[in-house]
Design a protein around this motif. Structure first.
Motif, PDB file in Angstrom:
ATOM      1  N   UNK A 102       0.826  -1.206   0.000  1.00 37.64           N
ATOM      2  CA  UNK A 102       0.000   0.000   0.000  1.00 37.64           C
ATOM      3  C   UNK A 102       0.863   1.260   0.000  1.00 37.64           C
ATOM      4  N   UNK A 103       1.951   1.245   0.775  1.00 41.13           N
ATOM      5  CA  UNK A 103       2.868   2.391   0.810  1.00 41.13           C
ATOM      6  C   UNK A 103       3.563   2.575  -0.538  1.00 41.13           C
ATOM      7  N   UNK A 104       3.955   1.454  -1.146  1.00 34.94           N
ATOM      8  CA  UNK A 104       4.585   1.517  -2.466  1.00 34.94           C
ATOM      9  C   UNK A 104       3.665   2.224  -3.457  1.00 34.94           C
ATOM     10  N   UNK A 105       2.426   1.756  -3.534  1.00 32.79           N
ATOM     11  CA  UNK A 105       1.480   2.334  -4.496  1.00 32.79           C
ATOM     12  C   UNK A 105       1.218   3.804  -4.212  1.00 32.79           C
ATOM     13  N   UNK A 106       1.103   4.148  -2.945  1.00 33.19           N
ATOM     14  CA  UNK A 106       0.823   5.536  -2.565  1.00 33.19           C
ATOM     15  C   UNK A 106       1.949   6.464  -3.004  1.00 33.19           C
ATOM     16  N   UNK A 107       3.188   6.033  -2.780  1.00 30.50           N
ATOM     17  CA  UNK A 107       4.345   6.850  -3.160  1.00 30.50           C
ATOM     18  C   UNK A 107       4.453   6.989  -4.679  1.00 30.50           C
ATOM     19  N   UNK A 108       4.289   5.901  -5.398  1.00 28.25           N
ATOM     20  CA  UNK A 108       4.355   5.955  -6.864  1.00 28.25           C
ATOM     21  C   UNK A 108       3.229   6.825  -7.418  1.00 28.25           C
ATOM     22  N   UNK A 109       2.029   6.671  -6.879  1.00 26.76           N
ATOM     23  CA  UNK A 109       0.887   7.465  -7.348  1.00 26.76           C
ATOM     24  C   UNK A 109       1.119   8.957  -7.152  1.00 26.76           C
ATOM     25  N   UNK A 110       1.645   9.327  -5.982  1.00 30.37           N
ATOM     26  CA  UNK A 110       1.825  10.746  -5.669  1.00 30.37           C
ATOM     27  C   UNK A 110       3.018  11.351  -6.390  1.00 30.37           C
ATOM     28  N   UNK A 111       4.111  10.606  -6.489  1.00 29.89           N
ATOM     29  CA  UNK A 111       5.372  11.202  -6.909  1.00 29.89           C
ATOM     30  C   UNK A 111       5.767  10.900  -8.349  1.00 29.89           C
ATOM     31  N   UNK A 112       5.005  10.053  -9.040  1.00 28.64           N
ATOM     32  CA  UNK A 112       5.289   9.788 -10.451  1.00 28.64           C
ATOM     33  C   UNK A 112       4.021   9.913 -11.302  1.00 28.64           C
ATOM     34  N   UNK A 113       2.948   9.241 -10.883  1.00 29.85           N
ATOM     35  CA  UNK A 113       1.715   9.319 -11.670  1.00 29.85           C
ATOM     36  C   UNK A 113       1.103  10.712 -11.615  1.00 29.85           C
ATOM     37  N   UNK A 114       1.069  11.329 -10.449  1.00 26.09           N
ATOM     38  CA  UNK A 114       0.485  12.672 -10.345  1.00 26.09           C
ATOM     39  C   UNK A 114       1.225  13.702 -11.195  1.00 26.09           C
ATOM     40  N   UNK A 115       2.574  13.745 -11.188  1.00 30.12           N
ATOM     41  CA  UNK A 115       3.252  14.677 -12.096  1.00 30.12           C
ATOM     42  C   UNK A 115       2.906  14.445 -13.568  1.00 30.12           C
ATOM     43  N   UNK A 116       2.749  13.182 -13.962  1.00 28.12           N
ATOM     44  CA  UNK A 116       2.328  12.888 -15.337  1.00 28.12           C
ATOM     45  C   UNK A 116       0.939  13.457 -15.608  1.00 28.12           C
ATOM     46  N   UNK A 117      -0.009  13.185 -14.709  1.00 24.00           N
ATOM     47  CA  UNK A 117      -1.389  13.629 -14.931  1.00 24.00           C
ATOM     48  C   UNK A 117      -1.513  15.146 -14.890  1.00 24.00           C
ATOM     49  N   UNK A 118      -0.792  15.786 -13.990  1.00 28.34           N
ATOM     50  CA  UNK A 118      -0.811  17.249 -13.928  1.00 28.34           C
ATOM     51  C   UNK A 118      -0.201  17.854 -15.188  1.00 28.34           C
ATOM     52  N   UNK A 119       0.899  17.270 -15.648  1.00 24.50           N
ATOM     53  CA  UNK A 119       1.512  17.745 -16.893  1.00 24.50           C
ATOM     54  C   UNK A 119       0.561  17.566 -18.063  1.00 24.50           C
ATOM     55  N   UNK A 120      -0.074  16.424 -18.106  1.00 28.82           N
ATOM     56  CA  UNK A 120      -1.021  16.128 -19.185  1.00 28.82           C
ATOM     57  C   UNK A 120      -2.176  17.131 -19.190  1.00 28.82           C
TER      58      UNK A 120
END
Length: 257
Positions: A102-120
């Motif tokens: 759960x911690x792994x997914x939370x960190x990846x979602x916030x620190x990699x997926x979110x920058x992608x989605x915000x950029x998009x």
């Protein structure tokens, strides 16, 4: 300071703004007359935003719709997004064997997926303006690794790849993308890491600072958030129009070895 020849202030969206690097960036942009939307999970972030003169949007950026909503809120308030600073981050220190999924997914979602989605989400507005700046706050751990930080290191390494791709796709559209890689900055996130590392390594907290955090540093001190904000300011400026796809180390000489 303006996004075109007229007097319209540039619009900056900054994430992770309740303290540390994000708060320093918001404060600088506001001082320079930018229109700023500060985005943070913590409702207390509104206090820092109000003090700086920024608007505030509370969001859990691990939720994809919240990323889109943040950009939409900036556009609703200010008409566009010219500068995106992806700074929001969390940390969990544990060995790979014991690292909670759960911690792994939370960190990846916030620190990699979110920058992608915000950029998009911000991309069409930058493309329309023919001018945009995407600045990703990574870490020296985007280039080197440390034990106990599997998710953090993976997310930060991925952020450099995202930055390079955005730079290649955005070049002809006037959009630049760069990454800043600081060593340990004096922030609440680092304060929490000190305690976690002390527990993981059986040290007291001062030993963690001296023997782990500053072990590879030529300059034996923590970095002030304002020092990172000044690098953000340069990369967000017209002077950095030819700078894209780069990783900028503020690492106290960490990688000089």
């Amino acid at each position: 300071m303006t996004s075109q020849a007229g007097s319209t202030p540039r619009v900056a969206l900054v994430t992770g703004t309740s303290s540390g690097i994000g708060a320093a960036v918001v404060e600088y942009f506001c001082e320079q007359g930018y229109q700023v939307l500060a985005v943070d999970f913590n409702a207390a972030g509104k206090v820092a935003a109000d003090a700086a003169g920024a608007a505030f949007f509370q969001a859990d950026l691990t939720d994809p719709q919240a990323c889109r909503d943040a950009v939409n809120d900036a556009v609703r308030r200010f008409g566009s997004v010219d500068i995106l600073v992806n700074n929001a981050g969390i940390q969990h220190v544990e060995t790979i064997e014991a690292f909670p999924e759960e911690k792994w997914r939370n960190i990846i979602d916030l620190m990699l997926t979110a920058p992608f989605l915000l950029s998009q989400a911000a991309w069409p507005y930058m493309r329309k303006a023919g001018w945009g700046r995407i600045i990703n706050i990574a870490s020296i751990h985007a280039q080197v690794a440390s034990p106990g930080k599997a998710a953090y290191v993976s997310a930060k390494h991925g952020l450099i790849g995202l930055t390079k791709t955005a730079a290649l796709e955005g070049g002809e559209q006037g959009i630049t993308a760069n990454t800043i890689c600081p060593a340990y900055v004096k922030t609440p996130l680092v304060d929490n890491q000190i305690a976690d590392q002390a527990k993981l390594n059986g040290m007291d907290e001062q030993e963690v600072i001296e023997k782990i955090m500053l072990k590879n540093a030529a300059i034996k001190r923590l970095i002030d958030p304002s020092e990172v904000a000044q690098m953000v300011a340069y990369l967000a400026s017209d002077a950095a129009g030819a700078v894209t796809g780069s990783s900028w180390n503020i690492d106290l000489g960490w990688t000089a070895h």
